[in-house]
Motif scaffolding. Structure first.
Motif, PDB file in Angstrom:
ATOM      1  N   GLY A 115       0.820  -1.213   0.000  1.00  0.00           N
ATOM      2  CA  GLY A 115       0.000   0.000   0.000  1.00  0.00           C
ATOM      3  C   GLY A 115       0.854   1.262   0.000  1.00  0.00           C
ATOM      4  O   GLY A 115       0.576   2.216  -0.736  1.00  0.00           O
ATOM      5  N   VAL A 116       1.919   1.242   0.819  1.00  0.00           N
ATOM      6  CA  VAL A 116       2.811   2.416   0.924  1.00  0.00           C
ATOM      7  C   VAL A 116       3.575   2.595  -0.389  1.00  0.00           C
ATOM      8  O   VAL A 116       3.707   3.716  -0.895  1.00  0.00           O
ATOM      9  N   ILE A 117       4.070   1.473  -0.954  1.00  0.00           N
ATOM     10  CA  ILE A 117       4.831   1.559  -2.214  1.00  0.00           C
ATOM     11  C   ILE A 117       3.944   2.151  -3.314  1.00  0.00           C
ATOM     12  O   ILE A 117       4.354   3.060  -4.035  1.00  0.00           O
ATOM     13  N   VAL A 118       2.720   1.650  -3.430  1.00  0.00           N
ATOM     14  CA  VAL A 118       1.821   2.120  -4.498  1.00  0.00           C
ATOM     15  C   VAL A 118       1.479   3.603  -4.291  1.00  0.00           C
ATOM     16  O   VAL A 118       1.482   4.397  -5.240  1.00  0.00           O
ATOM     17  N   ALA A 119       1.212   3.999  -3.034  1.00  0.00           N
ATOM     18  CA  ALA A 119       0.892   5.410  -2.743  1.00  0.00           C
ATOM     19  C   ALA A 119       2.079   6.302  -3.082  1.00  0.00           C
ATOM     20  O   ALA A 119       1.928   7.362  -3.706  1.00  0.00           O
ATOM     21  N   THR A 122       2.529   6.477  -6.909  1.00  0.00           N
ATOM     22  CA  THR A 122       1.461   7.297  -7.512  1.00  0.00           C
ATOM     23  C   THR A 122       1.769   8.782  -7.314  1.00  0.00           C
ATOM     24  O   THR A 122       1.663   9.581  -8.246  1.00  0.00           O
ATOM     25  N   ALA A 123       2.173   9.134  -6.098  1.00  0.00           N
ATOM     26  CA  ALA A 123       2.458  10.547  -5.791  1.00  0.00           C
ATOM     27  C   ALA A 123       3.724  11.013  -6.507  1.00  0.00           C
ATOM     28  O   ALA A 123       3.750  12.104  -7.093  1.00  0.00           O
ATOM     29  N   THR A 124       4.780  10.162  -6.494  1.00  0.00           N
ATOM     30  CA  THR A 124       6.061  10.573  -7.087  1.00  0.00           C
ATOM     31  C   THR A 124       5.928  10.789  -8.589  1.00  0.00           C
ATOM     32  O   THR A 124       6.406  11.795  -9.122  1.00  0.00           O
ATOM     33  N   ILE A 125       5.272   9.867  -9.268  1.00  0.00           N
ATOM     34  CA  ILE A 125       5.184   9.988 -10.725  1.00  0.00           C
ATOM     35  C   ILE A 125       4.362  11.231 -11.097  1.00  0.00           C
ATOM     36  O   ILE A 125       4.677  11.943 -12.055  1.00  0.00           O
ATOM     37  N   LEU A 204     -10.509   4.732 -13.267  1.00  0.00           N
ATOM     38  CA  LEU A 204     -10.783   4.617 -14.708  1.00  0.00           C
ATOM     39  C   LEU A 204      -9.479   4.463 -15.508  1.00  0.00           C
ATOM     40  O   LEU A 204      -9.345   4.993 -16.612  1.00  0.00           O
ATOM     41  N   GLY A 205      -8.503   3.812 -14.910  1.00  0.00           N
ATOM     42  CA  GLY A 205      -7.228   3.572 -15.594  1.00  0.00           C
ATOM     43  C   GLY A 205      -6.284   4.762 -15.586  1.00  0.00           C
ATOM     44  O   GLY A 205      -5.234   4.743 -16.210  1.00  0.00           O
ATOM     45  N   VAL A 206      -6.653   5.811 -14.829  1.00  0.00           N
ATOM     46  CA  VAL A 206      -5.837   7.022 -14.798  1.00  0.00           C
ATOM     47  C   VAL A 206      -5.211   7.154 -13.412  1.00  0.00           C
ATOM     48  O   VAL A 206      -5.854   6.798 -12.413  1.00  0.00           O
ATOM     49  N   ASN A 207      -3.987   7.674 -13.352  1.00  0.00           N
ATOM     50  CA  ASN A 207      -3.362   7.978 -12.065  1.00  0.00           C
ATOM     51  C   ASN A 207      -4.396   8.707 -11.197  1.00  0.00           C
ATOM     52  O   ASN A 207      -5.000   9.692 -11.634  1.00  0.00           O
ATOM     53  N   ALA A 208      -4.607   8.214  -9.971  1.00  0.00           N
ATOM     54  CA  ALA A 208      -5.669   8.769  -9.116  1.00  0.00           C
ATOM     55  C   ALA A 208      -5.519  10.285  -8.942  1.00  0.00           C
ATOM     56  O   ALA A 208      -6.525  11.007  -8.879  1.00  0.00           O
TER      57      ALA A 208
END
Ligand SMILES: [Zn+2]
Ligand SMILES: [Zn+2]
Length: 334
Positions: A115-119, A122-125, A204-208
């Motif tokens: 969960g932390v890695i994905v968050a 997502t934020a970094t990119i 919807l397949g888009v970065n949140a």
């Protein structure tokens, strides 16, 4: 490609949630504009509708040029996109290059919870993407040859959500390369240090975070609806009114608010300009830079300007060699 296939590809962005003009975002944009006009600006509902769907703006010569450029640019995109180096190629090359650096340990953070890695990813990119857009946009205004290309976008005299597509194809190429480098690098670094759990939170397949940016009115940046944020928030996020300031013809607004989603980059690097109440902004270029409105000229003009800049550079170089003094010029005063 068959004609029907081409037509559907031209309008594919309206049904693609990864694109700003996805019809769902456009509907929300209209709703946000109406709610803002009725509740904040105290416009009667009928008047609010007239303001949002202002025919003088939606069918102005500038807006009509935007629509034509939108269609023509799709053709360029279809031909150019396959030629551009992909983010996957950059990510793969960099991922293996990182293995060759002896003091870097692969998978050093792979024990961190998924969960932390994905968050974090997502934020970094999203942040890296936004910052590199800021940088490239800033260079576009600073370097005369890039300004010759970016001027196409600033030649809009009225703005609609389609104005975001009012760009020269060369700008599309530059931003395509930027995206590939920024996203490819972030992917490689994350995969190397965090392992295979790296993934994106998407809607919807888009970065949140991109999804949040679009559903909160990213389309209003290119519009005549000047929604302002609180002063403190305009230091963090770029409001629609702040991007409209970026398009203003007024000299005091030149080279301000290069940011896309975040205003912090402008704040950090001294280019932030907060929106002003009841500002009656005029959009477009200085009369000295007046842009042609014929479609062919819009596409050819940057090449002519770049050739002129190169000729000027050559003669300046000749002057320097012959030890003759020359005067410096500003990017926006050619
Ligand atoms: Zn600009
Ligand atoms: Zn713009």
């Amino acid at each position: 490609m068959e004609f029907f296939e081409y037509i559907s590809s031209v309008f594919a962005d309206f049904s693609n949630p990864k694109k700003r003009i996805f019809f769902g975002y456009l509907i929300l944009t209209i709703l946000i504009a109406l709610i803002w006009l009725v509740t904040v600006r105290r416009s009667p509902v009928k008047r609010a509708f007239q303001q949002v769907f202002d025919r003088k703006i939606l069918f102005s010569p500038s807006a009509k040029a935007d629509y034509k450029i939108f269609v023509v640019n799709r053709v360029f995109t279809l031909f150019i996109s396959p030629l551009l180096v992909s983010q996957l190629a950059i990510a793969t090359a960099l991922y293996y290059a990182l293995h060759d650096i002896p003091y870097l340990q692969r998978g050093v953070f792979s024990d961190v919870s998924t969960g932390v890695i994905v968050a974090l990813f997502t934020a970094t990119i999203f942040l890296v993407d936004d910052f590199t857009k800021y940088l490239v946009h800033r260079w576009m205004h600073r370097w005369p040859m890039l300004w010759a290309i970016h001027k196409t976008h600033h030649s809009a005299e009225t703005m609609t959500p389609i104005t975001v597509y009012r760009t020269h194809p060369l700008e599309g190429v530059l931003y395509g390369l930027r995206g590939a480098v920024a996203q490819g690098t972030t992917m490689a670094v994350f995969l190397f240090f965090f392992g295979n759990a790296v993934d994106l939170y998407t809607v919807l397949g888009v970065n949140a975070l991109s999804f949040v940016f679009h559903v909160t009115g990213s389309n209003l940046r290119h519009s005549h609806i000047s929604i302002r944020y609180w002063r403190w928030l305009e230091h963090i996020l770029i409001s629609p009114a702040q991007h409209q300031v970026h398009h203003s013809i007024a000299r005091k607004h030149h080279d301000k608010n290069f940011g896309v989603a975040f205003a912090v980059w402008d704040w950090l690097f001294g280019s932030l300009h907060l929106s002003e109440p009841d500002a009656d902004l005029k959009f477009g270029l200085q009369p000295s830079e007046a842009h042609p409105s014929r479609l062919l000229d819009i596409y050819l003009r940057p090449f002519r300007d770049i050739a002129r800049i190169l000729r000027r550079r050559m003669s300046k170089l000749k002057d320097t060699i012959e030890k003759r003094p020359t005067a410096g010029r500003s990017v926006r005063d050619p």
